[in-house]
Design an enzyme around this catalytic site. Structure first.
Site, PDB file in Angstrom:
ATOM      1  N   LEU A 103     -44.757 -21.414  -6.607  1.00  0.00           N
ATOM      2  CA  LEU A 103     -44.929 -22.863  -6.531  1.00  0.00           C
ATOM      3  C   LEU A 103     -45.700 -23.083  -5.237  1.00  0.00           C
ATOM      4  O   LEU A 103     -45.318 -22.544  -4.198  1.00  0.00           O
ATOM      5  CB  LEU A 103     -43.577 -23.586  -6.467  1.00  0.00           C
ATOM      6  CG  LEU A 103     -42.798 -23.749  -7.775  1.00  0.00           C
ATOM      7  CD1 LEU A 103     -41.433 -24.360  -7.501  1.00  0.00           C
ATOM      8  CD2 LEU A 103     -43.562 -24.606  -8.772  1.00  0.00           C
ATOM      9  N   ASP A 104     -46.792 -23.843  -5.280  1.00  0.00           N
ATOM     10  CA  ASP A 104     -47.609 -23.947  -4.077  1.00  0.00           C
ATOM     11  C   ASP A 104     -46.920 -24.784  -2.993  1.00  0.00           C
ATOM     12  O   ASP A 104     -45.868 -25.388  -3.207  1.00  0.00           O
ATOM     13  CB  ASP A 104     -49.011 -24.472  -4.405  1.00  0.00           C
ATOM     14  CG  ASP A 104     -49.007 -25.879  -4.962  1.00  0.00           C
ATOM     15  OD1 ASP A 104     -48.392 -26.761  -4.335  1.00  0.00           O
ATOM     16  OD2 ASP A 104     -49.624 -26.114  -6.020  1.00  0.00           O
ATOM     17  N   PHE A 105     -47.530 -24.802  -1.824  1.00  0.00           N
ATOM     18  CA  PHE A 105     -46.980 -25.414  -0.617  1.00  0.00           C
ATOM     19  C   PHE A 105     -46.519 -26.851  -0.852  1.00  0.00           C
ATOM     20  O   PHE A 105     -45.463 -27.272  -0.376  1.00  0.00           O
ATOM     21  CB  PHE A 105     -48.045 -25.373   0.491  1.00  0.00           C
ATOM     22  CG  PHE A 105     -47.560 -25.769   1.856  1.00  0.00           C
ATOM     23  CD1 PHE A 105     -46.748 -24.932   2.598  1.00  0.00           C
ATOM     24  CD2 PHE A 105     -47.938 -26.994   2.404  1.00  0.00           C
ATOM     25  CE1 PHE A 105     -46.312 -25.298   3.874  1.00  0.00           C
ATOM     26  CE2 PHE A 105     -47.503 -27.361   3.674  1.00  0.00           C
ATOM     27  CZ  PHE A 105     -46.694 -26.512   4.406  1.00  0.00           C
ATOM     28  N   SER A 107     -45.803 -28.257  -3.787  1.00  0.00           N
ATOM     29  CA  SER A 107     -44.983 -28.421  -4.995  1.00  0.00           C
ATOM     30  C   SER A 107     -43.522 -28.122  -4.694  1.00  0.00           C
ATOM     31  O   SER A 107     -43.183 -27.470  -3.714  1.00  0.00           O
ATOM     32  CB  SER A 107     -45.491 -27.509  -6.111  1.00  0.00           C
ATOM     33  OG  SER A 107     -46.819 -27.841  -6.456  1.00  0.00           O
ATOM     34  N   ARG A 203     -52.818 -28.737 -11.198  1.00  0.00           N
ATOM     35  CA  ARG A 203     -53.647 -29.469 -10.227  1.00  0.00           C
ATOM     36  C   ARG A 203     -55.127 -29.377 -10.623  1.00  0.00           C
ATOM     37  O   ARG A 203     -55.876 -30.344 -10.518  1.00  0.00           O
ATOM     38  CB  ARG A 203     -53.417 -28.923  -8.820  1.00  0.00           C
ATOM     39  CG  ARG A 203     -52.007 -29.194  -8.297  1.00  0.00           C
ATOM     40  CD  ARG A 203     -51.835 -28.769  -6.851  1.00  0.00           C
ATOM     41  NE  ARG A 203     -50.462 -28.899  -6.410  1.00  0.00           N
ATOM     42  CZ  ARG A 203     -49.904 -30.026  -5.980  1.00  0.00           C
ATOM     43  NH1 ARG A 203     -50.627 -31.134  -5.917  1.00  0.00           N
ATOM     44  NH2 ARG A 203     -48.635 -30.053  -5.599  1.00  0.00           N
TER      45      ARG A 203
END
Length: 267
Positions: A103-105, A107, A203
């Site tokens: 999960l990105d920064f 999210s 995204r």
């Protein structure tokens, strides 16, 4: 393949020495035949081993936890820029656990971690359903809905990506499903279900249509749900979740074994 005595010791309460004695004393059968050599090779999931009439079944021991990742944490061990990672928040007992995907920064939400690399790999590479809740800037357009239903190939997938991303294009498959909860010109909220979780896929998808993702939260992975787990907290899988995971891994192993047999026949 595994030595018979090691197999018994690994999947039963017998020690290696007790396993040797049971085999040598004639209490062990492999595929209905008595086997007295502890060094005999057996194959997990193929050969059936009995001790005194009781089957010794492979029962892997692994742990899986659910972490409700907050925004502002990286899913990595170390960050050269010194930013906060999930391991700064997780208790020490989970420091060696492997994350299932990313999960990105920016999210948040459900992140699975496990102490077994093969479990992490199987889940990451699976097409099990992942459900996300999103808030996007702008409204959900007919073109977006068409792409969610039918998939879309992005020749230029740079919008919505990290500036240093090496991925230039992306083939986004049809969503399993979606539900629009609020659709307004200034912002919209929707839930989407995907079969995979490519690098910043959502995204990139919405950025292609000029809509920035303001909030992104994963709320479930297959039968495992976030429910009321507080942000930044962890929990172990429930018994029913472990049962579903065990069934999935068993089916994956059978599929891999069948494919191998098919390949061997074709050679």
């Amino acid at each position: 393949m595994m030595r018979l005595n090691k197999y018994i010791a690994h999947y039963s309460t017998y020690s290696r020495r007790e396993a040797d004695k049971a085999v040598q004393d004639g209490y062990v059968r492999v595929n209905s035949e008595i086997e007295t050599n502890p060094a005999t090779q057996v194959q997990e999931g193929v050969d059936i081993v009995y001790i005194s009439g009781k089957q010794v079944s492979p029962q892997e021991k692994y742990t899986v936890i659910v972490y409700n990742k907050p925004k502002g944490e990286l899913v990595t061990k170390n960050d050269p820029k010194g930013r906060k990672t999930i391991y700064d928040s997780l208790s020490k007992e989970f420091r060696h656990f492997i994350p299932v995907g990313r999960l990105d920064f920016a999210s948040e939400g459900l992140l699975l971690l496990t102490d077994a690399s093969h479990v992490a790999t199987s889940l990451m590479e699976s097409d099990l359903e992942r459900i996300y809740k999103l808030k996007i800037k702008g409204e959900v357009t007919p073109d977006m809905e068409d792409a969610m239903l039918n998939g879309i190939y992005l020749d230029d997938a740079s919008a919505g990506a990290h500036s240093h991303s090496k991925i230039t294009s992306m083939d986004i498959k049809p969503f399993i499903g979606y539900k629009i909860q609020k659709n307004q010109p200034n912002y919209s909220i929707l839930k989407v279900a995907l079969k995979e979780g490519k690098n910043r896929e959502l995204r990139r998808f919405f950025a292609h249509f000029g809509a920035e993702v303001a909030d992104l939260k994963r709320v479930s992975f297959a039968e495992i749900e976030l429910n009321n787990l507080p942000t930044g907290k962890t929990r172990y899988l429930s018994r029913s979740e472990y049962s579903a995971l065990y069934k999935f891994l068993k089916e994956e192993k059978k599929r891999a074994r069948d494919n191998k047999r098919k390949e061997d026949k074709e050679q």
